[in-house]
Design a protein around this motif. Structure first.
Motif, short mmCIF file in Angstrom:
data_model
loop_
_atom_site.label_atom_id
_atom_site.label_comp_id
_atom_site.label_asym_id
_atom_site.label_seq_id
_atom_site.Cartn_x
_atom_site.Cartn_y
_atom_site.Cartn_z
N ILE A 91 0.82 -1.12 -0.04
CA ILE A 91 -0.16 -0.08 0.13
C ILE A 91 0.84 1.24 0.03
CG2 ILE A 91 -1.73 1.28 1.37
CD1 ILE A 91 -3.01 -1.31 2.28
N GLN A 92 1.91 1.23 0.87
CA GLN A 92 2.93 2.46 0.77
C GLN A 92 3.53 2.66 -0.50
OE1 GLN A 92 5.03 0.66 4.17
NE2 GLN A 92 4.15 2.36 5.68
N TYR A 93 4.04 1.76 -1.10
CA TYR A 93 4.64 1.65 -2.47
C TYR A 93 3.59 2.51 -3.35
CZ TYR A 93 6.27 0.33 -7.16
OH TYR A 93 6.61 0.47 -8.33
N SER A 94 2.30 1.90 -3.28
CA SER A 94 1.21 2.35 -4.30
C SER A 94 0.95 3.75 -4.04
CB SER A 94 -0.09 1.58 -4.28
OG SER A 94 0.36 0.12 -4.65
N LEU A 95 1.10 4.00 -2.82
CA LEU A 95 0.75 5.49 -2.49
C LEU A 95 2.01 6.54 -3.10
CD1 LEU A 95 -0.51 5.15 1.07
CD2 LEU A 95 -1.89 6.30 -0.68
N ARG A 96 3.06 5.82 -2.80
CA ARG A 96 4.25 6.69 -3.36
C ARG A 96 4.10 6.96 -4.80
NH1 ARG A 96 7.06 3.70 0.44
NH2 ARG A 96 7.83 2.15 -1.05
N LYS A 97 3.68 5.83 -5.58
CA LYS A 97 3.43 6.06 -7.05
C LYS A 97 2.56 7.04 -7.27
CE LYS A 97 2.75 3.09 -11.09
NZ LYS A 97 2.67 1.64 -11.51
N LEU A 98 1.45 7.01 -6.54
CA LEU A 98 0.13 7.81 -6.91
C LEU A 98 0.75 9.37 -6.44
CD1 LEU A 98 -2.81 5.70 -5.35
CD2 LEU A 98 -2.26 6.29 -7.74
N ILE A 99 1.45 9.49 -5.45
CA ILE A 99 1.89 10.92 -5.16
C ILE A 99 2.86 11.38 -6.19
CG2 ILE A 99 3.47 12.15 -3.63
CD1 ILE A 99 2.21 10.24 -1.33
N LYS A 100 3.92 10.55 -6.57
CA LYS A 100 4.88 10.76 -7.78
C LYS A 100 4.10 11.38 -9.04
CE LYS A 100 8.71 9.27 -10.24
NZ LYS A 100 9.85 8.28 -10.27
N GLY A 101 2.84 10.50 -9.25
CA GLY A 101 2.24 10.72 -10.27
C GLY A 101 1.05 11.94 -10.39
N GLY A 102 1.32 12.81 -9.08
CA GLY A 102 0.60 13.99 -8.77
C GLY A 102 -0.97 13.68 -8.62
N VAL A 146 -2.36 12.15 -5.65
CA VAL A 146 -2.44 12.07 -4.35
C VAL A 146 -1.56 12.94 -3.68
CG1 VAL A 146 -2.48 10.53 -2.26
CG2 VAL A 146 -3.44 9.87 -4.52
N ARG A 147 -1.81 13.58 -2.59
CA ARG A 147 -0.77 14.24 -1.52
C ARG A 147 -0.93 13.68 -0.31
NH1 ARG A 147 -3.65 18.68 -2.85
NH2 ARG A 147 -5.51 19.08 -1.77
N TYR A 151 -4.03 10.90 3.55
CA TYR A 151 -3.96 10.89 2.23
C TYR A 151 -4.97 11.39 1.42
CZ TYR A 151 0.34 8.08 3.12
OH TYR A 151 1.63 7.73 3.61
N GLU A 152 -4.69 12.27 0.55
CA GLU A 152 -6.13 12.69 -0.28
C GLU A 152 -5.76 13.17 -1.74
OE1 GLU A 152 -7.58 16.62 1.39
OE2 GLU A 152 -5.27 17.04 2.02
N VAL A 153 -6.77 13.19 -2.67
CA VAL A 153 -6.63 13.26 -3.89
C VAL A 153 -6.18 14.97 -4.11
CG1 VAL A 153 -8.01 11.45 -4.95
CG2 VAL A 153 -9.05 13.62 -4.47
N THR A 154 -5.17 15.13 -5.17
CA THR A 154 -4.72 16.45 -5.61
C THR A 154 -6.03 17.09 -6.50
OG1 THR A 154 -3.80 15.69 -7.49
CG2 THR A 154 -2.54 16.23 -5.34
#
Length: 193
Positions: free
Chosen positions: A96-107, A109-110, A121-124
């Motif tokens: 889950i942490q890996y996926s969150l980092r990927k979503l953050i890097k993709g802009g 999620v923050r 975590y929330e969507v940008t």
């Protein structure tokens, strides 16, 4: 006499051999067929999620990552990793942490907060645009296709209730199986006598 069966003999036996190690009885066969339908449905759902997201954003995400994005967006309120794990019936926090980092890097999620107050975590704004566009494509393609199948919406409600019930049964059976785990290493347990 011909070596080939006659037409009538051929049709008197099942066309497909359905007996195997997880389907030794009719009950086991029913459960095994459901399990493999679930596996195929899960994979089909993952393919759908990847293609739908690709249609609205230049971002490659696996099915579970896509599901995580939409869970974060659900009800438009921030979620902790614990919330996300609970909502998805998951216990693989590092994934889950890996996926969150990927979503953050993709802009999409923050992350906010701290260890003391709790990280959420929330969507940008971009994540909101993407999930809204995803919902539009989903409605145009998937929901319209489902609505064209007679009585499928009612059957989906029944299926959802059945899957929720099975989730509880599988979880309970997993807890019981964990209490009966064989001692020793995997190699020792698998070694023939």
């Amino acid at each position: 006499m011909s070596k080939h069966p006659t037409v009538s003999a051929k049709h008197s036996r099942p066309a497909v051999n359905r007996s195997w190690h997880l389907a030794r009885t009719p009950d086991e066969l029913d459960v095994a067929e459901l399990e493999y339908a679930l596996i195929r449905s899960f994979e089909g759902f993952g393919h759908w999620q990847m293609q739908c997201l690709s249609a609205v954003a230049d971002f490659a995400a696996s099915g579970p990552e896509n599901a995580l994005l939409h869970m974060i967006r659900m009800n438009d309120r921030p979620k902790s990793i614990r919330d996300l794990a609970h909502m998805g019936n998951r216990d693989d926090i590092p994934n889950i942490q890996y996926s969150l980092r990927k979503l953050i890097k993709g802009g999409l999620v923050r992350k906010s907060g701290s260890g003391r107050s709790g990280v959420v975590y929330e969507v940008t704004a971009y994540g909101r645009e993407v999930t809204d566009a995803y919902a539009d494509v989903r409605s145009d393609l998937l929901i319209e296709a489902v609505k064209r199948v007679p009585d499928l919406m009612t059957r989906l409600q029944d299926a959802a209730h059945t899957l929720e019930l099975l989730t509880g049964i599988y979880d309970q059976a997993a807890r019981i199986a964990a209490t009966h785990r064989a001692a020793g290493t995997r190699e020792q347990r698998m070694k023939p006598s």
